[in-house]
Design a protein around this motif. Sequence first.
Motif, PDB file in Angstrom:
ATOM      1  N   LEU A   1       0.837  -1.195   0.001  1.00  0.00           N
ATOM      2  CA  LEU A   1       0.074  -0.168  -0.037  1.00  0.00           C
ATOM      3  C   LEU A   1       0.900   1.138  -0.051  1.00  0.00           C
ATOM      4  N   LEU A   2       1.816   1.426   0.820  1.00  0.00           N
ATOM      5  CA  LEU A   2       2.580   2.568   1.088  1.00  0.00           C
ATOM      6  C   LEU A   2       3.490   2.599  -0.437  1.00  0.00           C
ATOM      7  N   LEU A   3       4.114   1.459  -0.997  1.00  0.00           N
ATOM      8  CA  LEU A   3       4.818   1.594  -2.393  1.00  0.00           C
ATOM      9  C   LEU A   3       3.846   2.111  -3.255  1.00  0.00           C
ATOM     10  N   ARG A   4       2.544   1.601  -3.428  1.00  0.00           N
ATOM     11  CA  ARG A   4       1.615   2.215  -4.489  1.00  0.00           C
ATOM     12  C   ARG A   4       1.238   3.806  -4.281  1.00  0.00           C
ATOM     13  N   THR A   5       1.228   4.007  -2.794  1.00  0.00           N
ATOM     14  CA  THR A   5       0.789   5.621  -2.434  1.00  0.00           C
ATOM     15  C   THR A   5       1.762   6.314  -3.048  1.00  0.00           C
ATOM     16  N   TYR A   6       3.134   5.902  -2.887  1.00  0.00           N
ATOM     17  CA  TYR A   6       4.250   7.061  -3.261  1.00  0.00           C
ATOM     18  C   TYR A   6       4.206   6.860  -4.983  1.00  0.00           C
ATOM     19  N   HIS A   7       4.094   5.717  -5.689  1.00  0.00           N
ATOM     20  CA  HIS A   7       3.948   5.705  -6.964  1.00  0.00           C
ATOM     21  C   HIS A   7       3.031   6.408  -7.738  1.00  0.00           C
ATOM     22  N   ASN A   8       1.553   6.056  -6.994  1.00  0.00           N
ATOM     23  CA  ASN A   8       0.503   6.827  -7.761  1.00  0.00           C
ATOM     24  C   ASN A   8       0.795   8.472  -7.261  1.00  0.00           C
ATOM     25  N   ALA A   9       1.189   9.078  -6.367  1.00  0.00           N
ATOM     26  CA  ALA A   9       1.274  10.385  -6.222  1.00  0.00           C
ATOM     27  C   ALA A   9       2.457  10.867  -6.959  1.00  0.00           C
ATOM     28  N   GLY A  10       3.244  10.248  -7.509  1.00  0.00           N
ATOM     29  CA  GLY A  10       4.171  10.790  -8.322  1.00  0.00           C
ATOM     30  C   GLY A  10       5.593  11.024  -7.260  1.00  0.00           C
ATOM     31  N   LEU A  11       5.668  10.580  -6.218  1.00  0.00           N
ATOM     32  CA  LEU A  11       6.760  10.797  -5.273  1.00  0.00           C
ATOM     33  C   LEU A  11       7.864   9.577  -5.419  1.00  0.00           C
ATOM     34  N   TYR A  12       8.407   9.878  -6.541  1.00  0.00           N
ATOM     35  CA  TYR A  12       9.353   8.893  -7.215  1.00  0.00           C
ATOM     36  C   TYR A  12      10.786   8.735  -6.146  1.00  0.00           C
ATOM     37  N   GLN A  13      11.173  10.108  -5.643  1.00  0.00           N
ATOM     38  CA  GLN A  13      12.325   9.829  -4.814  1.00  0.00           C
ATOM     39  C   GLN A  13      12.070   9.095  -3.722  1.00  0.00           C
ATOM     40  N   LYS A  14      10.941   9.401  -3.023  1.00  0.00           N
ATOM     41  CA  LYS A  14      10.633   8.805  -1.618  1.00  0.00           C
ATOM     42  C   LYS A  14      10.237   7.088  -1.919  1.00  0.00           C
ATOM     43  N   MET A  15       9.758   6.902  -3.176  1.00  0.00           N
ATOM     44  CA  MET A  15       9.207   5.630  -3.511  1.00  0.00           C
ATOM     45  C   MET A  15      10.817   4.830  -3.585  1.00  0.00           C
ATOM     46  N   GLN A  16      11.831   5.317  -4.306  1.00  0.00           N
ATOM     47  CA  GLN A  16      13.182   4.912  -4.501  1.00  0.00           C
ATOM     48  C   GLN A  16      13.759   4.483  -3.036  1.00  0.00           C
ATOM     49  N   GLU A  17      13.597   5.647  -2.252  1.00  0.00           N
ATOM     50  CA  GLU A  17      14.042   5.422  -0.823  1.00  0.00           C
ATOM     51  C   GLU A  17      13.244   4.287   0.095  1.00  0.00           C
ATOM     52  N   TYR A  18      12.029   4.256  -0.172  1.00  0.00           N
ATOM     53  CA  TYR A  18      11.268   3.241   0.385  1.00  0.00           C
ATOM     54  C   TYR A  18      11.685   1.896  -0.197  1.00  0.00           C
ATOM     55  N   ILE A  19      11.882   1.817  -1.324  1.00  0.00           N
ATOM     56  CA  ILE A  19      12.286   0.520  -2.171  1.00  0.00           C
ATOM     57  C   ILE A  19      13.778  -0.044  -1.475  1.00  0.00           C
ATOM     58  N   LYS A  20      14.568   1.128  -1.262  1.00  0.00           N
ATOM     59  CA  LYS A  20      15.914   0.641  -0.698  1.00  0.00           C
ATOM     60  C   LYS A  20      15.864   0.376   0.747  1.00  0.00           C
ATOM     61  N   SER A  21      14.818   0.689   1.532  1.00  0.00           N
ATOM     62  CA  SER A  21      14.521   0.463   2.968  1.00  0.00           C
ATOM     63  C   SER A  21      14.003  -1.018   2.919  1.00  0.00           C
ATOM     64  N   LEU A  22      13.043  -1.498   1.866  1.00  0.00           N
ATOM     65  CA  LEU A  22      12.551  -2.604   1.719  1.00  0.00           C
ATOM     66  C   LEU A  22      13.968  -3.792   1.497  1.00  0.00           C
ATOM     67  N   MET A  23      14.516  -3.284   0.748  1.00  0.00           N
ATOM     68  CA  MET A  23      15.840  -4.110   0.322  1.00  0.00           C
ATOM     69  C   MET A  23      16.692  -4.571   1.703  1.00  0.00           C
ATOM     70  N   SER A  24      16.730  -3.574   2.369  1.00  0.00           N
ATOM     71  CA  SER A  24      17.467  -3.817   3.637  1.00  0.00           C
ATOM     72  C   SER A  24      16.723  -4.694   4.526  1.00  0.00           C
ATOM     73  N   LYS A  25      15.439  -4.603   4.601  1.00  0.00           N
ATOM     74  CA  LYS A  25      14.494  -5.372   5.606  1.00  0.00           C
ATOM     75  C   LYS A  25      14.796  -6.849   4.848  1.00  0.00           C
ATOM     76  N   TYR A  26      14.574  -6.860   3.872  1.00  0.00           N
ATOM     77  CA  TYR A  26      14.754  -8.301   3.214  1.00  0.00           C
ATOM     78  C   TYR A  26      15.754  -8.416   2.469  1.00  0.00           C
ATOM     79  N   TYR A  27      16.818  -8.434   3.087  1.00  0.00           N
ATOM     80  CA  TYR A  27      18.379  -8.730   2.579  1.00  0.00           C
ATOM     81  C   TYR A  27      18.614  -9.799   1.875  1.00  0.00           C
ATOM     82  N   VAL A  28      18.208 -11.062   2.424  1.00  0.00           N
ATOM     83  CA  VAL A  28      18.429 -12.241   2.022  1.00  0.00           C
ATOM     84  C   VAL A  28      17.553 -12.559   0.541  1.00  0.00           C
ATOM     85  N   GLU A  29      16.432 -12.108   0.888  1.00  0.00           N
ATOM     86  CA  GLU A  29      15.506 -12.362  -0.116  1.00  0.00           C
ATOM     87  C   GLU A  29      15.672 -11.579  -1.654  1.00  0.00           C
TER      88      GLU A  29
END
Length: 110
Positions: free
Chosen positions: A25-53
């Motif tokens: 939901l949060l990823l979609r919120t950033y994307h749909n609002a055009g907040l692409y820089q926030k979306m990229q930062e959020y994706i990076k935080s997800l990558m850290s959270k799911y490091y092995v995956e």
Amino acid sequence: MNDYLDIFDKFKDIKGISDLYNEVLLLRTYHNAGLYQKMQEYIKSLMSKYYVETYVWNTVNTQQPLTYEQSYINAENFLCAQGAKIIVEKAIGYKNRLSLDEIFFIESRI
């Protein structure tokens, strides 16, 4: 089936699915609002959270996203796959909660 979040909603009682639901939901919120820089930062935080995956995902999906849209699609696909994996591994009798189309969808993502 319109949205895999409809499936995730049926499994919010399973550890990890509720978090994934909210992350999508949060990823979609950033994307749909055009907040692409926030979306990229959020994706990076997800990558850290799911490091092995993420590491495993990137070894299979070797084409790295080049645009914001590709990053969004890649993150959506990643989160969907993580949820499908959790459902299959942890939701005993998960097929009893799903239609045949939903079962096929989940099993095709793992």
